[in-house]
Design an enzyme around this catalytic site. Structure first.
Site, PDB file in Angstrom:
ATOM      1  N   ASP A  80       0.910  -1.375  -0.606  1.00 21.98           N
ATOM      2  CA  ASP A  80       0.073   0.068  -0.163  1.00 21.98           C
ATOM      3  C   ASP A  80       0.987   1.239   0.177  1.00 21.98           C
ATOM      4  O   ASP A  80       1.737   1.225   0.680  1.00 21.98           O
ATOM      5  CB  ASP A  80      -1.374  -0.434   1.625  1.00 21.98           C
ATOM      6  CG  ASP A  80      -1.678   1.051   1.251  1.00 21.98           C
ATOM      7  OD1 ASP A  80      -2.133   1.663   0.254  1.00 21.98           O
ATOM      8  OD2 ASP A  80      -1.840   1.413   2.525  1.00 21.98           O
ATOM      9  N   HIS A  81       0.662   2.373  -0.476  1.00 24.37           N
ATOM     10  CA  HIS A  81       1.362   2.959  -1.423  1.00 24.37           C
ATOM     11  C   HIS A  81       2.846   3.020  -1.184  1.00 24.37           C
ATOM     12  O   HIS A  81       3.243   3.910  -0.089  1.00 24.37           O
ATOM     13  CB  HIS A  81       1.194   4.222  -0.083  1.00 24.37           C
ATOM     14  CG  HIS A  81      -0.558   5.079   0.072  1.00 24.37           C
ATOM     15  ND1 HIS A  81      -1.003   5.302  -0.759  1.00 24.37           N
ATOM     16  CD2 HIS A  81      -1.315   4.434   0.517  1.00 24.37           C
ATOM     17  CE1 HIS A  81      -2.192   5.829  -1.148  1.00 24.37           C
ATOM     18  NE2 HIS A  81      -2.835   4.954   0.124  1.00 24.37           N
ATOM     19  N   GLU A 132      -1.676   6.313  -8.325  1.00 28.27           N
ATOM     20  CA  GLU A 132      -2.431   6.807  -8.299  1.00 28.27           C
ATOM     21  C   GLU A 132      -2.232   8.640  -8.743  1.00 28.27           C
ATOM     22  O   GLU A 132      -1.118   8.734  -9.320  1.00 28.27           O
ATOM     23  CB  GLU A 132      -2.476   7.418  -6.485  1.00 28.27           C
ATOM     24  CG  GLU A 132      -3.001   8.225  -5.780  1.00 28.27           C
ATOM     25  CD  GLU A 132      -3.311   8.316  -4.781  1.00 28.27           C
ATOM     26  OE1 GLU A 132      -2.870   7.182  -4.131  1.00 28.27           O
ATOM     27  OE2 GLU A 132      -3.608   9.312  -3.827  1.00 28.27           O
ATOM     28  N   GLY A 179      -9.357   7.928   6.738  1.00 32.81           N
ATOM     29  CA  GLY A 179      -9.262   7.820   8.261  1.00 32.81           C
ATOM     30  C   GLY A 179     -10.510   8.459   8.420  1.00 32.81           C
ATOM     31  O   GLY A 179     -11.156   8.376   7.810  1.00 32.81           O
ATOM     32  N   GLY A 209      -9.388   5.549   0.879  1.00 25.56           N
ATOM     33  CA  GLY A 209     -10.268   5.996   2.085  1.00 25.56           C
ATOM     34  C   GLY A 209     -11.544   5.573   2.322  1.00 25.56           C
ATOM     35  O   GLY A 209     -12.449   6.325   2.894  1.00 25.56           O
ATOM     36  N   THR A 233      -8.990   2.105   8.779  1.00 21.32           N
ATOM     37  CA  THR A 233      -9.457   3.181   9.652  1.00 21.32           C
ATOM     38  C   THR A 233     -10.566   2.374  10.465  1.00 21.32           C
ATOM     39  O   THR A 233     -10.530   1.935  11.974  1.00 21.32           O
ATOM     40  CB  THR A 233      -9.625   4.258   9.880  1.00 21.32           C
ATOM     41  OG1 THR A 233      -8.933   5.190   9.070  1.00 21.32           O
ATOM     42  CG2 THR A 233     -10.418   4.871  11.159  1.00 21.32           C
TER      43      THR A 233
HETATM   44  P1  13P Z   1      -9.095   4.013   5.443  1.00 19.20           P
HETATM   45  O1  13P Z   1      -8.051   4.375   6.790  1.00 19.20           O
HETATM   46  O2  13P Z   1     -10.101   4.946   5.487  1.00 19.20           O
HETATM   47  O3  13P Z   1      -9.879   2.866   5.882  1.00 19.20           O
HETATM   48  O4  13P Z   1      -8.005   4.178   4.535  1.00 19.20           O
HETATM   49  C1  13P Z   1      -7.668   3.078   4.128  1.00 19.20           C
HETATM   50  C2  13P Z   1      -7.049   3.508   2.735  1.00 19.20           C
HETATM   51  O5  13P Z   1      -7.002   4.410   1.641  1.00 19.20           O
HETATM   52  C3  13P Z   1      -5.257   2.473   2.611  1.00 19.20           C
HETATM   53  O6  13P Z   1      -4.698   2.991   1.948  1.00 19.20           O
HETATM   54 ZN    ZN Z   2      -5.042   4.546   0.630  1.00 18.55          ZN
HETATM   55 NA    NA Z   3     -11.877   7.577   4.946  1.00 19.01          NA
END
Ligand code: 13P
Ligand code: ZN
Ligand code: NA
Length: 284
Positions: A80-81, A132, A179, A209, A233
């Protein structure tokens, strides 16, 4: 059954549902996701952020791979990222089947150049790539970061970006943030923009997100090309809220096999609900 992202998302894209991609920051969350996936008969993605790798060590990926190979449910292990070619190479070397290169803060040209380089490296070893375009918002202390100001994805740019880079999946900015939302109320997602992007781009789209949004908006996204929804989150929050109250009520508790089960179950309930919401239940 361990797959790369391209193969995993093919049925989701064709059948208009989304596969949840869950940030596992320890072995508890790996079990939560795999057990939920098995109980719901839903494909799932285990994703690990570089900050989480820093916490867990590279050896953790070998453990995740072993679990993914033992289940009959289709799963992928995704970085991720990833912030650099180094992050990506390290992940591939440690057995990830899919990587994200996030150069969304660079110029359009630089984002294309670095993504293209990663695509060439990753595809040579059958690892799929997510990039992205535009920027996801950032909230509170989410470890995934993000921008203060959301830069929405431009549909024409997206078309050029996908053609130039050969990327397998594209994360788009349509109003979500990492978040929980600081301000009152959940955000309005730009679903019209999502439809425009989907018309221009013929690969699966990714929604970052995924926590703390309106359910009725989330269930629209996979009708318009979103095949992967990132979720961190809401799952982690359920886990630690439950652990916090358990420890408050049981001041003397210290055995993990006493403390963990209720937290694990709370997180699992959230993941199972997300699998229903994403319409991935019974699609394994
Ligand atoms: P959330 O924390 O909003 O679920 O987002 C997670 C995310 O995009 C990880 O790359
Ligand atoms: Zn993300
Ligand atoms: Na979010």
């Amino acid at each position: 059954m361990l797959l790369n992202m391209k193969d995993l998302l093919k049925t989701a894209y064709e059948n208009q549902f989304a596969v949840g991609s869950y940030n596992v920051a320890n072995s508890e969350f790996v079990r939560v996701v795999i057990e939920a996936a098995e109980e719901k008969n839903a494909p799932a993605i285990i994703q690990i952020h570089p900050n989480e790798i820093e916490l867990l060590g590279d050896e953790f990926t070998a453990y995740v791979r072993e679990i993914c190979q033992r289940t009959s449910i289709p799963v992928a292990i995704h970085l991720d990222h990833g912030a650099s070619v180094q992050d990506v190479m390290r992940a591939i070397r440690n057995g990830f089947t899919s990587v994200m290169i996030d150069a969304s803060h660079a110029s359009f040209e630089d984002n294309i150049a670095i993504t293209k380089e990663v695509v060439q490296l990753a595809h040579a070893v059958n690892v799929s790539v997510e990039a992205e375009l535009g920027t996801i918002g950032s909230n509170d202390n989410s470890s995934e970061g993000g921008a203060d100001e959301i830069l929405y994805t431009d549909p024409q740019d997206a078309k050029i970006f996908v053609e130039e880079t050969g990327v397998d999946t594209l994360a788009v900015a349509i109003g979500t943030s990492h978040g929980q939302y600081k301000h009152a109320g959940k955000p309005e997602l730009k679903l019209d923009l999502l439809q425009e992007i989907h018309q221009q781009v013929n690969i699966p789209l990714v929604l970052h997100g995924g926590s703390d949004n309106k359910d009725e908006e989330i269930s629209q996204t996979y009708l318009h090309g979103v095949s992967k929804i990132n979720l961190s989150t809401d799952m982690k929050n359920a886990f630690f809220q439950e652990m916090r109250s358990f420890l408050t009520e049981n001041q003397g508790a210290y055995e993990p096999d006493v403390i963990m089960p209720s937290a694990r179950n709370a997180a699992k309930e959230v993941v199972k609900k997300k699998m229903d919401l994403f319409n991935s239940t019974n699609h394994a």
